[in-house]
Design a protein around this motif. Sequence first.
Motif, PDB file in Angstrom:
ATOM      1  N   ILE A  70       0.894  -1.148   0.588  1.00 28.10           N
ATOM      2  CA  ILE A  70       0.285   0.245   0.214  1.00 28.10           C
ATOM      3  C   ILE A  70       0.965   1.195  -0.001  1.00 28.10           C
ATOM      4  O   ILE A  70       2.254   1.212   0.742  1.00 28.10           O
ATOM      5  CB  ILE A  70      -0.887  -0.450   1.147  1.00 28.10           C
ATOM      6  N   SER A  71       0.476   2.714  -0.550  1.00 30.39           N
ATOM      7  CA  SER A  71       0.677   3.753  -0.870  1.00 30.39           C
ATOM      8  C   SER A  71       0.440   4.746  -0.893  1.00 30.39           C
ATOM      9  O   SER A  71      -0.423   4.094  -1.496  1.00 30.39           O
ATOM     10  CB  SER A  71       2.094   3.347  -2.000  1.00 30.39           C
ATOM     11  N   SER A  72       0.881   5.844  -0.287  1.00 32.33           N
ATOM     12  CA  SER A  72      -0.176   7.001  -0.801  1.00 32.33           C
ATOM     13  C   SER A  72       1.134   7.986  -1.764  1.00 32.33           C
ATOM     14  O   SER A  72       2.267   7.796  -1.916  1.00 32.33           O
ATOM     15  CB  SER A  72      -0.340   7.824   0.726  1.00 32.33           C
ATOM     16  N   ASP A  73      -0.036   8.750  -2.894  1.00 32.01           N
ATOM     17  CA  ASP A  73       0.621  10.088  -2.886  1.00 32.01           C
ATOM     18  C   ASP A  73       0.314  11.108  -2.967  1.00 32.01           C
ATOM     19  O   ASP A  73      -1.415  11.295  -3.186  1.00 32.01           O
ATOM     20  CB  ASP A  73       0.703   9.544  -4.591  1.00 32.01           C
ATOM     21  N   ASN A  74       0.563  11.862  -2.174  1.00 32.92           N
ATOM     22  CA  ASN A  74      -0.183  13.227  -1.990  1.00 32.92           C
ATOM     23  C   ASN A  74      -0.941  14.250  -2.684  1.00 32.92           C
ATOM     24  O   ASN A  74      -2.243  14.565  -2.849  1.00 32.92           O
ATOM     25  CB  ASN A  74       0.647  13.665  -0.612  1.00 32.92           C
ATOM     26  N   ALA A  75      -0.062  14.396  -4.103  1.00 31.58           N
ATOM     27  CA  ALA A  75      -0.187  14.777  -4.831  1.00 31.58           C
ATOM     28  C   ALA A  75      -1.090  14.854  -6.034  1.00 31.58           C
ATOM     29  O   ALA A  75      -2.029  15.544  -6.053  1.00 31.58           O
ATOM     30  CB  ALA A  75       1.582  15.386  -6.223  1.00 31.58           C
ATOM     31  N   LYS A  76      -0.964  13.550  -5.936  1.00 29.90           N
ATOM     32  CA  LYS A  76      -2.760  12.947  -6.226  1.00 29.90           C
ATOM     33  C   LYS A  76      -3.481  12.591  -5.745  1.00 29.90           C
ATOM     34  O   LYS A  76      -4.411  12.249  -5.950  1.00 29.90           O
ATOM     35  CB  LYS A  76      -1.957  11.773  -7.536  1.00 29.90           C
ATOM     36  N   ASN A  77      -3.564  13.151  -4.548  1.00 27.29           N
ATOM     37  CA  ASN A  77      -4.668  12.078  -3.300  1.00 27.29           C
ATOM     38  C   ASN A  77      -5.045  11.354  -3.895  1.00 27.29           C
ATOM     39  O   ASN A  77      -6.102  11.021  -4.036  1.00 27.29           O
ATOM     40  CB  ASN A  77      -5.597  13.763  -3.611  1.00 27.29           C
ATOM     41  N   THR A  78      -4.432   9.967  -3.643  1.00 27.95           N
ATOM     42  CA  THR A  78      -4.323   8.462  -4.297  1.00 27.95           C
ATOM     43  C   THR A  78      -3.642   7.482  -3.928  1.00 27.95           C
ATOM     44  O   THR A  78      -2.348   8.058  -3.303  1.00 27.95           O
ATOM     45  CB  THR A  78      -4.223   8.280  -5.445  1.00 27.95           C
ATOM     46  N   VAL A  79      -4.426   7.048  -3.134  1.00 28.50           N
ATOM     47  CA  VAL A  79      -3.909   5.845  -2.615  1.00 28.50           C
ATOM     48  C   VAL A  79      -3.578   4.002  -3.605  1.00 28.50           C
ATOM     49  O   VAL A  79      -4.304   4.481  -4.030  1.00 28.50           O
ATOM     50  CB  VAL A  79      -4.433   5.124  -1.168  1.00 28.50           C
ATOM     51  N   TYR A  80      -2.633   4.237  -3.482  1.00 28.29           N
ATOM     52  CA  TYR A  80      -2.581   2.724  -4.433  1.00 28.29           C
ATOM     53  C   TYR A  80      -2.363   0.800  -3.559  1.00 28.29           C
ATOM     54  O   TYR A  80      -1.647   1.112  -2.413  1.00 28.29           O
ATOM     55  CB  TYR A  80      -1.221   2.439  -5.494  1.00 28.29           C
ATOM     56  N   LEU A  81      -3.068   0.358  -4.009  1.00 29.66           N
ATOM     57  CA  LEU A  81      -2.476  -1.274  -3.529  1.00 29.66           C
ATOM     58  C   LEU A  81      -1.823  -1.592  -4.813  1.00 29.66           C
ATOM     59  O   LEU A  81      -2.375  -2.145  -5.982  1.00 29.66           O
ATOM     60  CB  LEU A  81      -3.569  -1.923  -3.254  1.00 29.66           C
ATOM     61  N   GLN A  82      -0.661  -1.929  -4.916  1.00 33.09           N
ATOM     62  CA  GLN A  82      -0.078  -3.317  -5.251  1.00 33.09           C
ATOM     63  C   GLN A  82      -0.109  -4.433  -5.134  1.00 33.09           C
ATOM     64  O   GLN A  82       0.461  -4.869  -4.015  1.00 33.09           O
ATOM     65  CB  GLN A  82       1.629  -2.226  -5.208  1.00 33.09           C
ATOM     66  N   MET A  83      -0.980  -5.220  -5.831  1.00 33.09           N
ATOM     67  CA  MET A  83      -0.709  -6.568  -5.320  1.00 33.09           C
ATOM     68  C   MET A  83      -0.147  -8.159  -6.614  1.00 33.09           C
ATOM     69  O   MET A  83      -0.212  -7.995  -8.075  1.00 33.09           O
ATOM     70  CB  MET A  83      -2.461  -7.243  -6.010  1.00 33.09           C
ATOM     71  N   ASN A  84       0.971  -8.469  -5.539  1.00 27.15           N
ATOM     72  CA  ASN A  84       1.428  -9.195  -7.062  1.00 27.15           C
ATOM     73  C   ASN A  84       1.169 -10.294  -6.783  1.00 27.15           C
ATOM     74  O   ASN A  84       0.918 -11.182  -5.392  1.00 27.15           O
ATOM     75  CB  ASN A  84       3.541  -8.246  -6.311  1.00 27.15           C
ATOM     76  N   SER A  85       2.096 -11.651  -7.211  1.00 24.42           N
ATOM     77  CA  SER A  85       2.037 -12.941  -7.008  1.00 24.42           C
ATOM     78  C   SER A  85       0.179 -13.379  -6.334  1.00 24.42           C
ATOM     79  O   SER A  85       0.343 -13.927  -5.530  1.00 24.42           O
ATOM     80  CB  SER A  85       2.544 -13.108  -6.142  1.00 24.42           C
TER      81      SER A  85
END
Length: 130
Positions: A70-85
């Motif tokens: 999980i990560s956040s990009d404050n400039a884009k006001n977006t939170v991501y969930l990178q899902m691998n495997s």
Amino acid sequence: EVQLVESGGGLVQAGGSLRLSCAASGFTFDDYAIGWFRQAPGKEREGVSCISTLDGSTYYADSVKGRFTISSDNAKNTVYLQMNSLKPEDTAVYYCAADFLGPSSGAYCSGDYYSSSDYWGQGTQVTVSS
């Protein structure tokens, strides 16, 4: 309009990757607990991964540790969930939620607190084929 907008779901083969996005509209993620929750058919909704912009903490369910980030990009006001495997058992509808002045990420994800979150996204389907 104040809302969370999710994107990035889809169909992928086992072992593949997807990245989910949760964009805030009409507010910023400052001082929020934000999380990804999923619900598979016939099962209860569960916390997958959460992040707190209050204390910087992150949390992962045991079932996704080492595979999801999980990560956040404050400039884009977006939170991501990178899902691998990805595994077939990851198949579910994934929801993003956010709670103003919410608890630390672990408490937000693993308890019942998230059910009263301020905002919920519409959900995005993730299907992992074997």
